[in-house]
Design an enzyme around this catalytic site. Structure first.
Site, PDB file in Angstrom:
ATOM      1  N   ASP A 115      -4.608  -6.653  -7.297  1.00  9.86           N
ATOM      2  CA  ASP A 115      -4.780  -5.893  -6.066  1.00  9.86           C
ATOM      3  C   ASP A 115      -5.004  -4.444  -6.498  1.00  9.86           C
ATOM      4  O   ASP A 115      -4.936  -4.111  -7.693  1.00  9.86           O
ATOM      5  CB  ASP A 115      -3.546  -6.041  -5.167  1.00  9.86           C
ATOM      6  CG  ASP A 115      -3.864  -5.857  -3.690  1.00  9.86           C
ATOM      7  OD1 ASP A 115      -4.930  -5.277  -3.374  1.00  9.86           O
ATOM      8  OD2 ASP A 115      -3.058  -6.274  -2.840  1.00  9.86           O
ATOM      9  N   HIS A 138       0.835  -1.201   0.000  1.00 12.41           N
ATOM     10  CA  HIS A 138       0.000   0.000   0.000  1.00 12.41           C
ATOM     11  C   HIS A 138       0.870   1.251   0.000  1.00 12.41           C
ATOM     12  O   HIS A 138       0.495   2.287  -0.557  1.00 12.41           O
ATOM     13  CB  HIS A 138      -0.897   0.057   1.240  1.00 12.41           C
ATOM     14  CG  HIS A 138      -1.982  -0.956   1.251  1.00 12.41           C
ATOM     15  ND1 HIS A 138      -1.783  -2.249   1.687  1.00 12.41           N
ATOM     16  CD2 HIS A 138      -3.285  -0.873   0.894  1.00 12.41           C
ATOM     17  CE1 HIS A 138      -2.919  -2.916   1.592  1.00 12.41           C
ATOM     18  NE2 HIS A 138      -3.845  -2.111   1.116  1.00 12.41           N
TER      19      HIS A 138
END
Length: 372
Positions: free
Chosen positions: A291, A221
């Site tokens: 993702d 992230h």
């Protein structure tokens, strides 16, 4: 309910037949739309909202729901209560001419979008279940989650995590209790029970994060994440075991870089990892989800067009733009335009789009049939 599902199935089958015909003038744009899963802001769907336009005009294939808005650090996002969430998912499906994937990260434990504070039942983590390693306990926990999701109109759970707990201090897997075990046999056994329990309620599973995020020391992230020296082949064992047994729900990619698999690109953008390893070597024929494409491991190093081109070329079928690392209400419009442009200039072939479309529609048709 069964009448509604039957109508949806007939509509879905009619689209599948119509879009198979090369004469359909807008078939390419619809197929491209089905390859996008978008996050958005709102406890309800307003007619003038960007997500309503994305569903009606761009024909996006799915949405992803969150309980917390990271860019604004606000608990106001998509989820307030069970009653509100049922209304939201119903509104979303009514807008779409092709049934949507409505997805959520309801892993249990710390990664849980449906929290008790908002009226949802408590959950346990994968680490807790893996430590027990009791089939009945896992079946009960996964079955409860699946029944809840079905009652809320959510048809895809972005779970289970099949990352092997190689590094217990991993900030995004081990430390959050998201892995069942350091033993890939236990991981595969637990994941198999979870997937079966989901299917009992017509919920789509998604194994993640291929080809293995369990050994990382950083969070995709936030950072470029290199697992070249920490990753081991045993991290593929859960995928190998489940695929060998016929697993055909989605697999989600990881944004991890592993030079042992690809010396240039992270897994989500790697043809060697997805088309070569996952599809050809492991024999997976189902839908591959990326993702979140807005995570820093991708967005800080690749432009949007390059990232989309590489991911599709690698074999990704559904590109997720969660809009919860950064927020861009125009992301679906931008992605659609980019993919159309890439096809027009020959960087991506129409047949490559067709491959993804066929896999997506096969999954949607199978899921609707399971709910009748």
């Amino acid at each position: 309910m069964k009448t509604t599902l039957l109508a949806a199935l007939l509509l879905l089958l009619s689209f599948t037949s119509a879009l198979a015909a090369p004469s359909a003038p807008d078939s390419l744009s619809i197929k491209i739309g089905q390859m996008l899963m978008i996050g958005f802001r709102g406890m309800e769907v307003k007619d003038d909202s960007s997500i309503a336009a994305d569903i009606r005009e761009r024909r996006i294939g799915g949405v992803v729901l969150f309980d917390y808005d990271v860019p604004t650090k606000s608990p106001v996002r998509n989820i307030e209560s069970p009653e509100q969430l049922r209304r939201l998912t119903s509104e979303l499906q009514r807008l779409s001419s092709i049934p949507l994937f409505i997805s959520i990260d309801q892993e249990g434990g710390r990664v849980c979008r449906l929290k008790p504070a908002r009226g949802f039942p408590p959950t346990v983590s994968a680490a807790y279940l893996g430590k027990l390693n009791n089939a009945d306990s896992t079946r009960q926990a996964a079955g409860s989650t699946a029944a809840l999701l079905k009652s809320l109109g959510v048809n895809m759970n972005l779970a289970p995590v099949v990352d092997v707990n190689v590094n217990p201090n991993n900030p995004v897997i081990g430390k959050l209790d998201r892995s069942f075990s350091a033993d890939p046999v236990v991981v595969a056994r637990q994941a198999r029970i979870v997937v079966d329990a989901f299917h009992q309620q017509g919920i789509i599973a998604a194994l993640k994060h291929f080809p293995g995020h369990g050994s990382s020391t950083t969070d995709t992230h936030k950072d470029f994440t290199d697992v070249t020296t920490t990753w081991s082949k045993k991290e593929l064992d859960p995928y190998r075991a489940l695929i060998r047994e016929g697993y055909s729900d989605p697999v989600m990619t990881a944004h991890v870089f592993n030079a042992r698999l690809d010396s240039l690109y992270p897994a989500t953008l790697s043809k060697a990892a997805i088309d070569g390893l996952l599809r050809k070597q492991l024999g997976f024929g189902g839908v591959v989800l990326s993702d979140d494409m807005q995570m820093k491991a991708i967005s800080d190093r690749y432009g949007l067009e390059e990232a989309i081109r590489l991911a599709i070329d690698a074999g990704v079928d559904v590109l997720i733009f969660g809009n919860n690392v950064s927020y861009d209400p125009q992301i679906a419009s931008k992605a659609t335009s980019i993919i159309c442009h890439l096809v027009e200039k020959g960087a991506i072939s129409p047949e490559r789009i067709n491959e993804s479309y066929r896999r997506i529609m096969t999954l949607k048709t199978r899921t609707i049939i399971s709910r009748l």
